[in-house]
Design a protein around this motif. Structure first.
Motif, PDB file in Angstrom:
ATOM      1  N   GLY A   1      -1.951   3.071  -1.775  1.00 33.06           N
ATOM      2  CA  GLY A   1      -3.150   3.109  -0.929  1.00 33.06           C
ATOM      3  C   GLY A   1      -3.399   4.449  -0.278  1.00 33.06           C
ATOM      4  O   GLY A   1      -4.231   4.546   0.634  1.00 33.06           O
TER       5      GLY A   1
ATOM      6  N   ASP B   1      -8.094  -4.434  -1.629  1.00 27.48           N
ATOM      7  CA  ASP B   1      -9.269  -3.681  -1.206  1.00 27.48           C
ATOM      8  C   ASP B   1      -9.768  -2.669  -2.230  1.00 27.48           C
ATOM      9  O   ASP B   1     -10.932  -2.248  -2.163  1.00 27.48           O
ATOM     10  CB  ASP B   1      -8.956  -2.930   0.095  1.00 27.48           C
ATOM     11  N   ALA B   2      -8.917  -2.255  -3.150  1.00 23.37           N
ATOM     12  CA  ALA B   2      -9.309  -1.206  -4.092  1.00 23.37           C
ATOM     13  C   ALA B   2     -10.277  -1.733  -5.145  1.00 23.37           C
ATOM     14  O   ALA B   2     -10.136  -2.868  -5.630  1.00 23.37           O
ATOM     15  CB  ALA B   2      -8.078  -0.613  -4.763  1.00 23.37           C
TER      16      ALA B   2
ATOM     17  N   SER C   1      -1.875   0.075   4.578  1.00 25.81           N
ATOM     18  CA  SER C   1      -3.325   0.093   4.742  1.00 25.81           C
ATOM     19  C   SER C   1      -3.842  -0.858   5.805  1.00 25.81           C
ATOM     20  O   SER C   1      -4.975  -0.704   6.256  1.00 25.81           O
ATOM     21  CB  SER C   1      -4.016  -0.253   3.406  1.00 25.81           C
TER      22      SER C   1
ATOM     23  N   SER D   1       0.819  -1.211   0.000  1.00 23.58           N
ATOM     24  CA  SER D   1       0.000   0.000   0.000  1.00 23.58           C
ATOM     25  C   SER D   1       0.849   1.255   0.000  1.00 23.58           C
ATOM     26  O   SER D   1       0.422   2.302  -0.511  1.00 23.58           O
ATOM     27  CB  SER D   1      -0.912   0.004   1.231  1.00 23.58           C
TER      28      SER D   1
ATOM     29  N   ALA E   1      -3.651  -2.913  -0.572  1.00 24.47           N
ATOM     30  CA  ALA E   1      -4.131  -1.892  -1.503  1.00 24.47           C
ATOM     31  C   ALA E   1      -4.830  -2.524  -2.700  1.00 24.47           C
ATOM     32  O   ALA E   1      -5.976  -2.181  -3.029  1.00 24.47           O
ATOM     33  CB  ALA E   1      -2.968  -1.009  -1.961  1.00 24.47           C
TER      34      ALA E   1
ATOM     35  N   GLY F   1      -8.353  -2.605  -8.091  1.00 27.31           N
ATOM     36  CA  GLY F   1      -7.209  -3.481  -7.852  1.00 27.31           C
ATOM     37  C   GLY F   1      -7.057  -4.567  -8.904  1.00 27.31           C
ATOM     38  O   GLY F   1      -5.958  -4.724  -9.481  1.00 27.31           O
TER      39      GLY F   1
ATOM     40  N   LEU G   1      -7.076   5.570  -0.551  1.00 24.91           N
ATOM     41  CA  LEU G   1      -8.000   4.441  -0.686  1.00 24.91           C
ATOM     42  C   LEU G   1      -9.244   4.604   0.186  1.00 24.91           C
ATOM     43  O   LEU G   1     -10.360   4.265  -0.216  1.00 24.91           O
ATOM     44  CB  LEU G   1      -7.266   3.145  -0.337  1.00 24.91           C
TER      45      LEU G   1
ATOM     46  N   LEU H   1      -7.055   3.018  -6.142  1.00 22.79           N
ATOM     47  CA  LEU H   1      -5.624   3.229  -5.993  1.00 22.79           C
ATOM     48  C   LEU H   1      -5.254   4.650  -6.390  1.00 22.79           C
ATOM     49  O   LEU H   1      -5.903   5.266  -7.248  1.00 22.79           O
ATOM     50  CB  LEU H   1      -4.859   2.222  -6.861  1.00 22.79           C
TER      51      LEU H   1
END
Length: 496
Positions: free
Chosen positions: A47, A93-94, A145, A19, A90, A97, A50, A56
């Motif tokens: 991140g 969770d994005a 993150s 991240s 990152a 991503g 985020l 991102l």
């Protein structure tokens, strides 16, 4: 094209897309030992936004692709057994991503493995075990993150988790509201008290390593090595609370920590404070190893994983310096037989074996400087499996092995880390190894023809009949006399 060649001792690489940072490390694998050969990172900050955007950071994506193209060119110049390319919180969770992972593959050819939170926790734990096999307690890996937690107890059925407690998840790089942020941290940690109560916490991650370095600099700690550096909870809380309340301008006054790291370090300090206070930790042990080393350790054959990292590291370090693989074990057995007869406090079996495996690493160094050069190498070599007191012990023992004198050049190392009693033990072991090496001309075969033992107030050096003239010469007697004096014994030589 990256060349992949499987072999027993080999080079391998890990690209870690985090991240905050994107890093390439190329390693040399020698049996159980994992040595970093090349290490480069950029602080891309993927991140960074985020929490607000769920995507991102745009500039972070551009910087990451530039770095990965460079990393590919670097890797194409090496012969490698494997390349791990992993991403953490990152990309996990994005919203964009998966799309960015596909773009990385299209631009560079790297197929990205996005780790789950549980996988990330597992590999962080394996990284700690790689460097400290007997480690107990629990591990926390703080990234940009997220925070991953995992127990090291092999009987534990709890396999780790991830929490949104990385600096970016808590609001970095914005200035921190300490009271509000600490409340968020405790809200996440308090429900986990029954799962993670332990005396020892193993801290993994760049922000926490920087906290340790800040503490070392503030108190003039004499050995700035992160691996297995330990802080009491009281000292850790002191530095964590100090850093948590600093403004970014004030933090920039701390030497050795980059400006980009300073954006996150206050948040990292507050998370550490929360862990200590929530889980009633007594000792924080900082690890230079983490997810990347855990990936490689996980790949090792099971027969290697349970070997002692210090003994194996010393053996491989010694082999790199041309030491016969037979000399170390022979010296260790010879010294152990001697200690069984001596009425003194003795070093641990592990330290005797480790010192014996390093006993000839100065053979190819200038004779006028061997003691100093060997001492410095042993003190600072990236050999895992030893705490700071053990590291200083081995450095002092090897200094004496080459100089014949007790180590006194940096007395603060002894007074603050080792202590006088263990310093004496290191000196006596160094003199024992010096006698064994010179008596036998560093030959395991000749060493079997001689023995040393204590009999009442006398140190007896004996050689097998027919070998006494060859082994008990003037140099041997000189070395034996030095050991006898250190033990406050008289000396006698004889044949048997």
């Amino acid at each position: 094209m990256i060349m992949l060649v499987p072999e027993n001792n080999h080079n391998t690489a890990v690209i870690d897309i985090g991240s905050n940072s994107v890093r390439l490390v190329i390693y040399r694998i020698e049996g159980r030992s994992i040595w970093p050969l090349f290490n480069e990172k950029i602080l891309a900050g993927l991140g960074r936004d985020l929490r607000q955007t769920e995507c991102l950071h745009p500039q972070g994506k551009k910087d990451t692709l530039i770095a990965l193209r460079r990393f590919k060119a670097i890797l194409e110049s090496y012969t490698l057994s494997k390349v791990h390319v992993v991403a953490t919180a990152a990309l996990r969770d994005a919203a964009d991503g998966p799309e960015f992972a596909h773009e990385i593959e299209r631009v560079t050819g790297f197929k990205v493995r996005t780790l789950t939170g549980r996988e990330e926790a597992h590999y962080a734990g394996q990284g700690v075990r790689c460097g400290q096999l007997e480690a107990e307690g629990f591990v926390g890996d703080l990234g940009g993150s997220s925070l991953e937690l995992i127990n090291l107890d092999p009987q534990s059925t709890f396999k780790g988790l991830t929490l949104p407690l990385g600096p970016f998840a808590l609001g970095a790089p914005k200035p921190m509201d300490v009271e509000k942020t600490y409340g968020l941290i405790r809200t996440q940690l308090d429900p986990l008290r029954s799962q993670f109560r332990a005396k020892t916490f193993h801290a993994v991650g760049g922000a926490w390593r920087n906290l340790a370095l800040i503490w070392m600099m503030k108190v003039n700690y004499p050995l700035q090595i992160i691996q297995q550096f330990e802080l009491s909870a009281r000292d850790a809380l002191t530095i964590a609370r100090l850093v948590a309340i600093q403004s970014p301008t004030s933090l920039e006054k701390f030497p050795g920590v980059s400006k980009r790291r300073m954006e996150n370090i206050s948040y990292a300090a507050l998370v550490l404070q929360g862990l200590i206070e929530c889980f009633e930790i007594e000792t924080i042990c900082f690890s230079a190893n983490g997810l990347r080393e855990g990936l490689l350790f996980d790949d090792l054959p099971d027969t290697y994983k349970n070997l002692d990292p210090l003994i194996e590291g010393c053996a491989n370090f010694g082999a790199r310096h041309g030491i016969s693989e037979n000399l170390g074990p022979a010296l260790a057995a010879w010294a152990t037989e001697f200690y069984d007869s001596v009425d003194v406090d003795r070093p641990s079996e592990k330290l005797i074996k480790a010192a014996a495996k390093l006993a000839d690493i100065g053979a190819r160094l200038h004779p006028d400087h061997r003691a100093d050069l060997v001492c410095d190498q042993v003190l600072r070599a990236p050999i895992p499996g030893q705490n700071h007191a053990e590291r200083v012990f081995l450095a002092c023992a090897l200094y004496t092995r080459y100089s014949g004198d007790a180590y006194t050049k940096e007395p603060v190392l002894v007074s603050r880390i080792l202590g006088d009693e263990r310093h004496l033990q290191a000196t006596q072991l160094g003199l024992t190894l010096r006698l064994g090496c010179d008596l036998s001309a560093k030959s395991a075969k000749l060493l079997k023809m001689a023995h040393i033992r204590q009999d009442d107030k006398t140190l007896i050096v004996s050689a097998k009949a027919g070998w006494d003239d060859l082994l008990l010469g003037e140099q041997t007697r000189k070395r034996a006399r030095a050991l006898a004096n250190a033990l406050k014994l008289s000396l006698r030589t004889e044949s048997y």
